[in-house]
Motif scaffolding. Structure first.
Motif, PDB file in Angstrom:
ATOM      1  N   ARG A 133      27.100 -21.753  23.000  1.00  0.00           N
ATOM      2  CA  ARG A 133      26.642 -22.692  21.968  1.00  0.00           C
ATOM      3  C   ARG A 133      27.813 -23.167  21.106  1.00  0.00           C
ATOM      4  NH1 ARG A 133      22.584 -20.069  20.494  1.00  0.00           N
ATOM      5  NH2 ARG A 133      23.316 -18.967  18.641  1.00  0.00           N
ATOM      6  N   GLN A 134      28.705 -22.250  20.762  1.00  0.00           N
ATOM      7  CA  GLN A 134      29.874 -22.648  19.973  1.00  0.00           C
ATOM      8  C   GLN A 134      30.787 -23.581  20.775  1.00  0.00           C
ATOM      9  OE1 GLN A 134      29.449 -21.672  16.809  1.00  0.00           O
ATOM     10  NE2 GLN A 134      27.680 -20.629  17.710  1.00  0.00           N
ATOM     11  N   GLU A 135      30.930 -23.292  22.073  1.00  0.00           N
ATOM     12  CA  GLU A 135      31.757 -24.155  22.919  1.00  0.00           C
ATOM     13  C   GLU A 135      31.136 -25.548  23.045  1.00  0.00           C
ATOM     14  OE1 GLU A 135      32.248 -22.137  26.616  1.00  0.00           O
ATOM     15  OE2 GLU A 135      33.600 -20.613  25.795  1.00  0.00           O
ATOM     16  N   MET A 136      29.807 -25.601  23.229  1.00  0.00           N
ATOM     17  CA  MET A 136      29.127 -26.890  23.312  1.00  0.00           C
ATOM     18  C   MET A 136      29.314 -27.676  22.021  1.00  0.00           C
ATOM     19  SD  MET A 136      25.037 -27.687  23.440  1.00  0.00           S
ATOM     20  CE  MET A 136      24.957 -27.342  21.662  1.00  0.00           C
ATOM     21  N   ALA A 137      29.125 -26.999  20.890  1.00  0.00           N
ATOM     22  CA  ALA A 137      29.277 -27.676  19.603  1.00  0.00           C
ATOM     23  C   ALA A 137      30.696 -28.208  19.440  1.00  0.00           C
ATOM     24  CB  ALA A 137      28.932 -26.723  18.466  1.00  0.00           C
ATOM     25  N   GLN A 138      31.681 -27.419  19.853  1.00  0.00           N
ATOM     26  CA  GLN A 138      33.065 -27.853  19.694  1.00  0.00           C
ATOM     27  C   GLN A 138      33.377 -29.044  20.590  1.00  0.00           C
ATOM     28  OE1 GLN A 138      34.941 -26.395  17.249  1.00  0.00           O
ATOM     29  NE2 GLN A 138      36.163 -28.242  17.609  1.00  0.00           N
ATOM     30  N   THR A 139      32.805 -29.063  21.798  1.00  0.00           N
ATOM     31  CA  THR A 139      32.987 -30.208  22.686  1.00  0.00           C
ATOM     32  C   THR A 139      32.441 -31.477  22.045  1.00  0.00           C
ATOM     33  OG1 THR A 139      32.872 -28.818  24.666  1.00  0.00           O
ATOM     34  CG2 THR A 139      32.404 -31.157  24.951  1.00  0.00           C
ATOM     35  N   VAL A 140      31.259 -31.372  21.447  1.00  0.00           N
ATOM     36  CA  VAL A 140      30.651 -32.525  20.785  1.00  0.00           C
ATOM     37  C   VAL A 140      31.495 -32.956  19.583  1.00  0.00           C
ATOM     38  CG1 VAL A 140      28.610 -33.321  19.528  1.00  0.00           C
ATOM     39  CG2 VAL A 140      28.342 -31.912  21.571  1.00  0.00           C
ATOM     40  N   ILE A 141      31.969 -31.988  18.815  1.00  0.00           N
ATOM     41  CA  ILE A 141      32.790 -32.299  17.637  1.00  0.00           C
ATOM     42  C   ILE A 141      34.102 -32.958  18.061  1.00  0.00           C
ATOM     43  CG2 ILE A 141      34.086 -31.264  15.738  1.00  0.00           C
ATOM     44  CD1 ILE A 141      31.828 -29.103  15.657  1.00  0.00           C
ATOM     45  N   ASP A 142      34.746 -32.386  19.092  1.00  0.00           N
ATOM     46  CA  ASP A 142      36.018 -32.942  19.562  1.00  0.00           C
ATOM     47  C   ASP A 142      35.846 -34.360  20.105  1.00  0.00           C
ATOM     48  OD1 ASP A 142      37.216 -30.573  18.881  1.00  0.00           O
ATOM     49  OD2 ASP A 142      37.304 -29.783  20.932  1.00  0.00           O
ATOM     50  N   GLY A 143      34.643 -34.680  20.597  1.00  0.00           N
ATOM     51  CA  GLY A 143      34.375 -36.021  21.087  1.00  0.00           C
ATOM     52  C   GLY A 143      34.098 -37.024  19.989  1.00  0.00           C
ATOM     53  N   GLY A 144      34.056 -36.554  18.748  1.00  0.00           N
ATOM     54  CA  GLY A 144      33.840 -37.441  17.614  1.00  0.00           C
ATOM     55  C   GLY A 144      32.387 -37.785  17.354  1.00  0.00           C
ATOM     56  N   TRP A 145      31.454 -37.038  17.982  1.00  0.00           N
ATOM     57  CA  TRP A 145      30.037 -37.375  17.866  1.00  0.00           C
ATOM     58  C   TRP A 145      29.364 -36.720  16.665  1.00  0.00           C
ATOM     59  CZ3 TRP A 145      29.075 -41.312  20.807  1.00  0.00           C
ATOM     60  CH2 TRP A 145      29.771 -41.466  22.010  1.00  0.00           C
ATOM     61  N   ALA A 146      30.022 -35.753  16.045  1.00  0.00           N
ATOM     62  CA  ALA A 146      29.385 -35.038  14.936  1.00  0.00           C
ATOM     63  C   ALA A 146      30.355 -34.921  13.765  1.00  0.00           C
ATOM     64  CB  ALA A 146      28.934 -33.650  15.399  1.00  0.00           C
ATOM     65  N   PRO A 147      30.582 -36.014  13.040  1.00  0.00           N
ATOM     66  CA  PRO A 147      31.536 -35.954  11.926  1.00  0.00           C
ATOM     67  C   PRO A 147      31.025 -35.180  10.713  1.00  0.00           C
ATOM     68  CG  PRO A 147      30.562 -38.148  12.096  1.00  0.00           C
ATOM     69  CD  PRO A 147      30.123 -37.393  13.314  1.00  0.00           C
ATOM     70  N   SER A 148      29.710 -35.084  10.527  1.00  0.00           N
ATOM     71  CA  SER A 148      29.200 -34.427   9.315  1.00  0.00           C
ATOM     72  C   SER A 148      29.049 -32.930   9.538  1.00  0.00           C
ATOM     73  CB  SER A 148      27.849 -35.027   8.917  1.00  0.00           C
ATOM     74  OG  SER A 148      26.840 -34.616   9.794  1.00  0.00           O
ATOM     75  N   GLU A 149      29.275 -32.167   8.481  1.00  0.00           N
ATOM     76  CA  GLU A 149      29.174 -30.723   8.579  1.00  0.00           C
ATOM     77  C   GLU A 149      27.741 -30.286   8.820  1.00  0.00           C
ATOM     78  OE1 GLU A 149      29.970 -27.080   9.246  1.00  0.00           O
ATOM     79  OE2 GLU A 149      31.570 -28.556   8.950  1.00  0.00           O
ATOM     80  N   ALA A 150      26.757 -31.031   8.311  1.00  0.00           N
ATOM     81  CA  ALA A 150      25.352 -30.660   8.500  1.00  0.00           C
ATOM     82  C   ALA A 150      24.975 -30.694   9.977  1.00  0.00           C
ATOM     83  CB  ALA A 150      24.449 -31.602   7.709  1.00  0.00           C
ATOM     84  N   VAL A 151      25.391 -31.729  10.694  1.00  0.00           N
ATOM     85  CA  VAL A 151      25.091 -31.832  12.117  1.00  0.00           C
ATOM     86  C   VAL A 151      25.881 -30.790  12.899  1.00  0.00           C
ATOM     87  CG1 VAL A 151      25.247 -33.330  14.152  1.00  0.00           C
ATOM     88  CG2 VAL A 151      24.432 -34.256  11.972  1.00  0.00           C
ATOM     89  N   ARG A 152      27.106 -30.549  12.517  1.00  0.00           N
ATOM     90  CA  ARG A 152      27.905 -29.521  13.193  1.00  0.00           C
ATOM     91  C   ARG A 152      27.253 -28.148  13.049  1.00  0.00           C
ATOM     92  NH1 ARG A 152      34.224 -31.012  11.644  1.00  0.00           N
ATOM     93  NH2 ARG A 152      34.244 -33.073  12.669  1.00  0.00           N
TER      94      ARG A 152
END
Length: 789
Positions: free
Chosen positions: A364-383
């Motif tokens: 789950r942490q790896e998936m979240a980081q992939t999404v964050i690194d792709g620029g899809w989750a700029p807000s901390e709430a979504v992250r």
């Protein structure tokens, strides 16, 4: 020597003890039946101990991962085999630990020598190891057998029943003899399609009972392998004055040794079905907490009890029908093709049931980081939501790697009779992007059309608010409610209704929802979705335009929706009253088809003859590279500006010889009288570096009017290249789009290209549109051919 704790095994190796030495016959069988693949192979030795087998495999030519859960065994292995290359010694408990250190691309050979009898959840472990085999790989289990083991040591050996169960579900099972040891070579699928079965007819008083659903700290469900050769849940009929919950708790202790308190036993569903012509009532009792050590007190009824991964239940073999139906009531969909049952869910209060393996947390942490690194989750709430909400618990039929895929894959959770996906858990990056488009604020109340549970929980977590989730499919709603009860926060309400009508009136907050998200492809925009938003509220939805889907963020301004953001995407199709099958016309005996996604099918008379004639080719001079190899906004430009627009789809391989379009692909097209032109791309530059490979957009045409039609497509590509792609190097520059109620007069619309739907009128304004592509109010294909471009 039946140790149960890690420290006992650790002391065993510290005392200089080990295993029976690897025999010559074992070595010969390994060389004969699992030789090293040409070019080298990769092996995994589970429970390697002091490393004798791992070292032998490395000398034979394998690259070996040797795992054991004791430090002392690995220390001796490293010391005794210090000169052996090609072995990686890993401390790992294959039953409990996150398997992250194992080779991600799988193994050609997996071995378990003399350790299998010590494994607790045997089917789960064998199934998991089987999933790590490469094509053509083998799982080799070498074990003592009861017949060749002294009576006092038979607890470390397998009997014939266990050896038979070990091979269940494999395509190929070879049993070899290695000086008294059984050498089992298992190949092919480790899956065995699940089948719900009945036991013999029984008396009427035995057809009312309770079954206990118990999970461990990793969320796995407890099942027993009965002497009848099937999997069963703990439970049975109630006795005397006891109620269903008390009966399930009692049976659990009697059959498994586990102890549960009545306060943690909840009757959640009553099932009514038929057994041999006699009505059967089964109480589903969810047990949320227990203590004790798993054992087998009733060995005359059960071979053993094990905890099973939910995703593996689709290939578990035979499961007693009431147990299968009970499992399905808690986790709908994990066991396919079940017999019919009448289910009465009860509004029993129970806490969410925790439990997940360490692997799920990591993935789950790896998936979240992939999404964050792709620029899809700029807000901390979504992250934070991506890092926290357990996605796998809303897709229990998927293994953890698939559930937490950080790429572009959705998890399909329901298909119709034709096999078409009708419900899914969308790709995580897309869910994050759509959440960000909702502009969530703390305490917001949101509407979701299309249920499943995970997306709604993500939104509720990110907004620290509430979500009303509506779906037309009762099965999906029941599944969503079941998963929310197991793993939800209590902030999502799932409702069965046609989401195209919006949320039921009593669930709409005063002033409207703070935002709405639609999670399925929509051809049209429901007026209710706009009307249930306040001024400035956001509607985020996948909208089909000319057959191409974009997730669009709309902002409400009065009766008009203004597009603020576009995302390239794809979703399952709408099933409600807005569902609209696209008109299509097949050509060349079904090899090709024309799809008319907006508007009726055009006259295709003469096209069959044209397609058998000359194919014209007109290059555009516009090229692209792999980095921006998909159409981007070019698709929408063509679909919303060209009269006679449609999509040319290839359904058979023979179509490629005619059109150059590969099977199962399509291309934007326009048609005229007995003529057709379409747009695709051809490779003009090859390179060892993918990013340097180059393609050129090219128009192809058939029929007398084909060349003129192709020139229209060329002009469209040139306009896109000069005035739209120039705005964004990826070709993603968006049009200005406004959505107006159906019936809005032409004179009340802003200037632009109009695309009419049943409930709304879409107006597109493209950069450079007037400069390059003159836009009369209405033009037929014939008009365009007369005027030229």
């Amino acid at each position: 020597m039946t140790y149960t704790e890690r420290d006992e095994w650790d002391q065993h190796y510290r005392n200089g003890k080990g295993w029976r030495q690897l025999g010559r016959r074992e070595q010969e069988l390994l060389a004969e039946h699992v030789p090293v693949p040409e070019g080298g192979g990769r092996a995994l030795d589970v429970g390697c101990g002091t490393g004798e087998l791992a070292a032998h495999l490395a000398r034979a030519g394998y690259t070996v991962d040797a795992v054991d859960f004791t430090d002392s065994a690995l220390a001796r292995a490293r010391e005794e085999h210090a000169g052996i290359e090609g072995v990686r010694w890993l401390r790992l408990d294959i039953q409990r630990d996150d398997p992250a250190p194992l080779h991600a691309e799988g193994y050609d050979l997996i071995t378990m020598r003399l350790v299998y009898p010590f494994v607790r959840d045997r089917r789960r472990i064998v199934h998991g190891l089987g999933e790590r085999l490469r094509d053509g790989g083998a799982l080799v289990i070498i074990t003592p057998t009861v017949e060749n083991t002294p009576t006092e040591r038979r607890d470390i050996a397998l009997d014939e029943n266990e050896l038979t169960l070990l091979g269940a579900g494999w395509e190929s099972v070879e049993r070899l003899d290695a000086d008294g040891l059984a050498c089992m070579v298992l190949r092919g699928s480790c899956h065995h399609d699940t089948r719900a079965v009945e036991k013999r007819p029984t008396t009427g008083h035995a057809l009312t009972g309770a079954l206990a659903v118990v999970t461990d700290d990793a969320g796995r469900v407890l099942l027993g392998r009965s002497k009848r050769g099937m999997l069963e849940l703990p439970g049975g009929k109630t006795t005397g004055p006891e109620d269903f919950a008390a009966g399930a708790v009692r049976e659990l202790a009697e059959e498994t040794g586990l102890v549960a308190d009545l306060s943690g036993a909840h009757v959640v569903t009553m099932l009514v079905d038929d057994s041999h012509g006699i009505p059967r009532l089964t109480a589903v009792v969810r047990i949320t907490a227990w203590t004790g050590t798993l054992s087998n007190p009733e060995a005359h009824k059960f071979d053993r009890w094990e905890f099973h991964d939910l995703h593996a239940l689709a290939c578990a073999g035979e499961v007693l029908a009431p147990a299968a139906l009970t499992i399905d009531s808690v986790w709908p969909g994990v066991i396919p093709s079940l017999p019919s049952v009448v289910s009465y869910p009860l509004a029993a209060e129970r806490p969410p049931v925790p439990g997940e393996p360490d692997e799920a947390v990591r993935l789950r942490q790896e998936m979240a980081q992939t999404v964050i690194d792709g620029g899809w989750a700029p807000s901390e709430a979504v992250r934070a939501a991506l890092r926290t909400v357990p996605r796998h618990r809303f897709a229990p039929e998927a293994n953890l790697a698939d559930a937490y895929d950080g790429g572009d894959r959705a998890v399909i959770t329901r298909r119709d009779d034709s096999g078409r996906a009708i419900s899914s858990v969308s790709a995580a990056w897309l869910q994050a992007d759509m959440m960000e488009s909702l502009r969530l604020r703390p305490g917001a109340i949101l509407f979701e059309a299309g249920s499943g549970g995970y997306n709604a929980e993500l939104i509720a977590h990110a907004a620290d608010g509430r979500v009303v989730s509506v779906d037309i499919d009762l099965w999906v709603v029941r599944r969503t409610r079941a998963f929310l009860a197991e793993a939800g926060s209590g902030r999502v309400t799932a409702v069965e209704a046609d989401a195209a009508l919006g949320a039921p009136a009593h669930l709409v907050p005063r002033g409207g929802f703070d935002g709405s998200v639609i999670t399925y492809n929509c051809w049209d925009i429901s007026p209710a979705w706009r009307d249930q938003l306040p001024e400035g509220g956001r509607l985020v939805m996948p909208l089909e335009m000319g057959g191409y889907t974009r997730a669009i963020e709309f902002e409400r301004r009065g009766e008009v929706l203004h597009a603020r953001h576009f995302t390239y995407c794809g979703f399952v199709r709408d099933q409600g009253q807005q569902a609209r099958p696209a008109p299509s016309v097949t050509l060349l005996d079904g090899a090709l088809a024309l799809r008319f996604d907006d508007g009726p099918a055009a006259d295709t008379q003469g096209l069959e003859e044209a397609l058998r004639g000359r194919r014209h080719e007109i290059p555009t001079g516009v090229t692209m590279r792999a980095a921006n190899s998909y159409f981007g906004s070019l698709q929408l430009l063509a679909a919303t500006t060209l009269p006679g627009f449609c999509r040319l789809a290839a359904h058979q391989e023979s179509a490629e010889a005619v059109t150059g379009i590969a099977k199962d692909r399509d291309a934007p097209a326009i048609i005229g009288k007995g003529s057709l032109a379409y747009l695709t791309y051809v490779q003009t530059k090859d390179s060892d570096r993918r990013e340097d490979t180059e393609w050129e957009w090219t128009a192809y045409a058939f029929g007398e009017q084909g060349p003129a039609l192709a020139e229209q497509l060329v002009a469209t590509v040139v306009a896109w290249d000069r005035h739209i792609r120039a705005e964004d190097n990826d070709g993603h520059a968006d049009p200005i789009l406004t959505v107006h109620p159906a019936g809005t007069p032409d004179g009340a619309l802003p200037a632009g290209d109009v695309l009419d739907k049943a409930h709304c009128r879409l107006v597109f304004r493209w950069p450079g549109r007037d400069a390059v592509l003159p836009r009369p109010v209405e033009r037929s294909v014939t008009d365009v051919l007369t005027e030229g471009v």
